[in-house]
Design a protein around this motif. Structure first.
Motif, PDB file in Angstrom:
ATOM      1  N   ARG A  85      65.415 -96.342  88.580  1.00  0.00           N
ATOM      2  CA  ARG A  85      64.263 -95.927  89.403  1.00  0.00           C
ATOM      3  C   ARG A  85      63.148 -95.346  88.527  1.00  0.00           C
ATOM      4  NH1 ARG A  85      64.537 -96.105  94.807  1.00  0.00           N
ATOM      5  NH2 ARG A  85      66.576 -96.384  95.735  1.00  0.00           N
ATOM      6  N   GLU A  86      63.524 -94.561  87.549  1.00  0.00           N
ATOM      7  CA  GLU A  86      62.517 -93.967  86.667  1.00  0.00           C
ATOM      8  C   GLU A  86      61.817 -95.048  85.851  1.00  0.00           C
ATOM      9  OE1 GLU A  86      60.064 -91.162  85.623  1.00  0.00           O
ATOM     10  OE2 GLU A  86      61.660 -90.825  87.073  1.00  0.00           O
ATOM     11  N   ALA A  87      62.570 -96.013  85.344  1.00  0.00           N
ATOM     12  CA  ALA A  87      61.986 -97.103  84.555  1.00  0.00           C
ATOM     13  C   ALA A  87      61.034 -97.946  85.410  1.00  0.00           C
ATOM     14  CB  ALA A  87      63.092 -97.988  83.974  1.00  0.00           C
ATOM     15  N   LEU A  88      61.374 -98.122  86.688  1.00  0.00           N
ATOM     16  CA  LEU A  88      60.539 -98.943  87.571  1.00  0.00           C
ATOM     17  C   LEU A  88      59.180 -98.301  87.855  1.00  0.00           C
ATOM     18  CD1 LEU A  88      63.204-100.294  90.092  1.00  0.00           C
ATOM     19  CD2 LEU A  88      62.094-101.527  88.211  1.00  0.00           C
ATOM     20  N   ARG A  89      59.046 -97.018  87.567  1.00  0.00           N
ATOM     21  CA  ARG A  89      57.752 -96.345  87.758  1.00  0.00           C
ATOM     22  C   ARG A  89      56.674 -96.901  86.816  1.00  0.00           C
ATOM     23  NH1 ARG A  89      58.048 -92.093  91.095  1.00  0.00           N
ATOM     24  NH2 ARG A  89      60.097 -91.227  91.493  1.00  0.00           N
ATOM     25  N   MET A  90      57.086 -97.608  85.777  1.00  0.00           N
ATOM     26  CA  MET A  90      56.089 -98.176  84.850  1.00  0.00           C
ATOM     27  C   MET A  90      55.453 -99.447  85.404  1.00  0.00           C
ATOM     28  SD  MET A  90      58.574 -99.920  81.929  1.00  0.00           S
ATOM     29  CE  MET A  90      57.666 -99.116  80.680  1.00  0.00           C
ATOM     30  N   ILE A  91      56.009-100.004  86.475  1.00  0.00           N
ATOM     31  CA  ILE A  91      55.455-101.232  87.052  1.00  0.00           C
ATOM     32  C   ILE A  91      54.404-100.850  88.092  1.00  0.00           C
ATOM     33  CG2 ILE A  91      55.935-103.355  88.321  1.00  0.00           C
ATOM     34  CD1 ILE A  91      58.828-103.146  87.216  1.00  0.00           C
ATOM     35  N   ILE A  92      53.196-101.293  87.843  1.00  0.00           N
ATOM     36  CA  ILE A  92      52.059-100.964  88.701  1.00  0.00           C
ATOM     37  C   ILE A  92      51.730-102.152  89.604  1.00  0.00           C
ATOM     38  CG2 ILE A  92      49.617-100.253  88.730  1.00  0.00           C
ATOM     39  CD1 ILE A  92      51.601 -98.178  87.492  1.00  0.00           C
ATOM     40  N   ASP A  93      51.627-101.887  90.897  1.00  0.00           N
ATOM     41  CA  ASP A  93      51.214-102.932  91.831  1.00  0.00           C
ATOM     42  C   ASP A  93      49.777-103.323  91.490  1.00  0.00           C
ATOM     43  OD1 ASP A  93      51.803-104.160  94.781  1.00  0.00           O
ATOM     44  OD2 ASP A  93      49.691-103.625  94.531  1.00  0.00           O
ATOM     45  N   PRO A  94      49.515-104.610  91.200  1.00  0.00           N
ATOM     46  CA  PRO A  94      48.180-105.009  90.752  1.00  0.00           C
ATOM     47  C   PRO A  94      47.086-104.823  91.807  1.00  0.00           C
ATOM     48  CG  PRO A  94      49.584-106.942  91.042  1.00  0.00           C
ATOM     49  CD  PRO A  94      50.449-105.732  91.237  1.00  0.00           C
ATOM     50  N   GLU A  95      47.466-104.832  93.069  1.00  0.00           N
ATOM     51  CA  GLU A  95      46.464-104.690  94.129  1.00  0.00           C
ATOM     52  C   GLU A  95      46.155-103.221  94.422  1.00  0.00           C
ATOM     53  OE1 GLU A  95      45.687-106.017  98.760  1.00  0.00           O
ATOM     54  OE2 GLU A  95      47.620-106.433  97.831  1.00  0.00           O
ATOM     55  N   ALA A 110      75.442 -93.195  89.294  1.00  0.00           N
ATOM     56  CA  ALA A 110      74.257 -92.498  89.813  1.00  0.00           C
ATOM     57  C   ALA A 110      73.235 -92.282  88.712  1.00  0.00           C
ATOM     58  CB  ALA A 110      74.667 -91.170  90.435  1.00  0.00           C
ATOM     59  N   SER A 111      73.702 -91.971  87.522  1.00  0.00           N
ATOM     60  CA  SER A 111      72.811 -91.752  86.386  1.00  0.00           C
ATOM     61  C   SER A 111      72.055 -93.035  86.018  1.00  0.00           C
ATOM     62  CB  SER A 111      73.627 -91.262  85.186  1.00  0.00           C
ATOM     63  OG  SER A 111      72.842 -91.191  84.043  1.00  0.00           O
ATOM     64  N   VAL A 112      72.751 -94.165  86.025  1.00  0.00           N
ATOM     65  CA  VAL A 112      72.106 -95.446  85.711  1.00  0.00           C
ATOM     66  C   VAL A 112      71.115 -95.799  86.821  1.00  0.00           C
ATOM     67  CG1 VAL A 112      72.476 -97.924  85.339  1.00  0.00           C
ATOM     68  CG2 VAL A 112      74.013 -96.268  84.278  1.00  0.00           C
ATOM     69  N   CYS A 113      71.483 -95.555  88.079  1.00  0.00           N
ATOM     70  CA  CYS A 113      70.562 -95.835  89.189  1.00  0.00           C
ATOM     71  C   CYS A 113      69.300 -94.982  89.069  1.00  0.00           C
ATOM     72  CB  CYS A 113      71.248 -95.574  90.535  1.00  0.00           C
ATOM     73  SG  CYS A 113      72.477 -96.819  90.979  1.00  0.00           S
ATOM     74  N   ASP A 114      69.467 -93.712  88.715  1.00  0.00           N
ATOM     75  CA  ASP A 114      68.309 -92.827  88.504  1.00  0.00           C
ATOM     76  C   ASP A 114      67.441 -93.340  87.363  1.00  0.00           C
ATOM     77  OD1 ASP A 114      69.177 -91.186  90.558  1.00  0.00           O
ATOM     78  OD2 ASP A 114      70.013 -89.662  89.222  1.00  0.00           O
ATOM     79  N   ALA A 115      68.080 -93.791  86.271  1.00  0.00           N
ATOM     80  CA  ALA A 115      67.330 -94.317  85.121  1.00  0.00           C
ATOM     81  C   ALA A 115      66.564 -95.579  85.508  1.00  0.00           C
ATOM     82  CB  ALA A 115      68.285 -94.595  83.960  1.00  0.00           C
TER      83      ALA A 115
END
Length: 97
Positions: free
Chosen positions: A14-24, A7-12
């Motif tokens: 999801r948090e890391a994926l917040r840095m990816i911005i949809d270009p549109e 669960a901790s790795v899954c949370d990490a």
């Protein structure tokens, strides 16, 4: 991998994926609701199921590769498998506030 560590790795992830911005749309893919599922198997194999705002989105491969690269760098992840789906189709209601 213990359930708590998983669960901790899954949370990490999801948090890391917040840095990816949809270009549109200019917002991160997590808050847009583009990440449907994150799981991690024993041995650090991460699975991410995601979508794009539209089928045939020109940024699909870019986003999928960005997710793979991002997940790969999360501690505890040894391999990242990214699955693109359009079921259910994305709608603006999937965005977080």
């Amino acid at each position: 991998m213990s359930e708590a560590m998983n669960a901790s790795v899954c949370d990490a992830i999801r948090e890391a994926l917040r840095m990816i911005i949809d270009p549109e749309l200019g917002h991160n893919i997590v808050d847009l609701g583009l990440i449907y599922d994150v799981s991690v198997e024993d041995g650090g194999v991460a699975h991410v199921t995601m979508t794009t705002t539209t089928r045939g989105c020109p940024a699909s491969e870019y986003l999928k590769e960005a997710v793979r690269n991002c997940v790969w760098y999360v501690p505890g992840v040894e391999f990242a498998e990214i699955r693109l789906t359009y079921e259910p189709p994305w709608t603006p209601e999937m965005m977080s506030a």
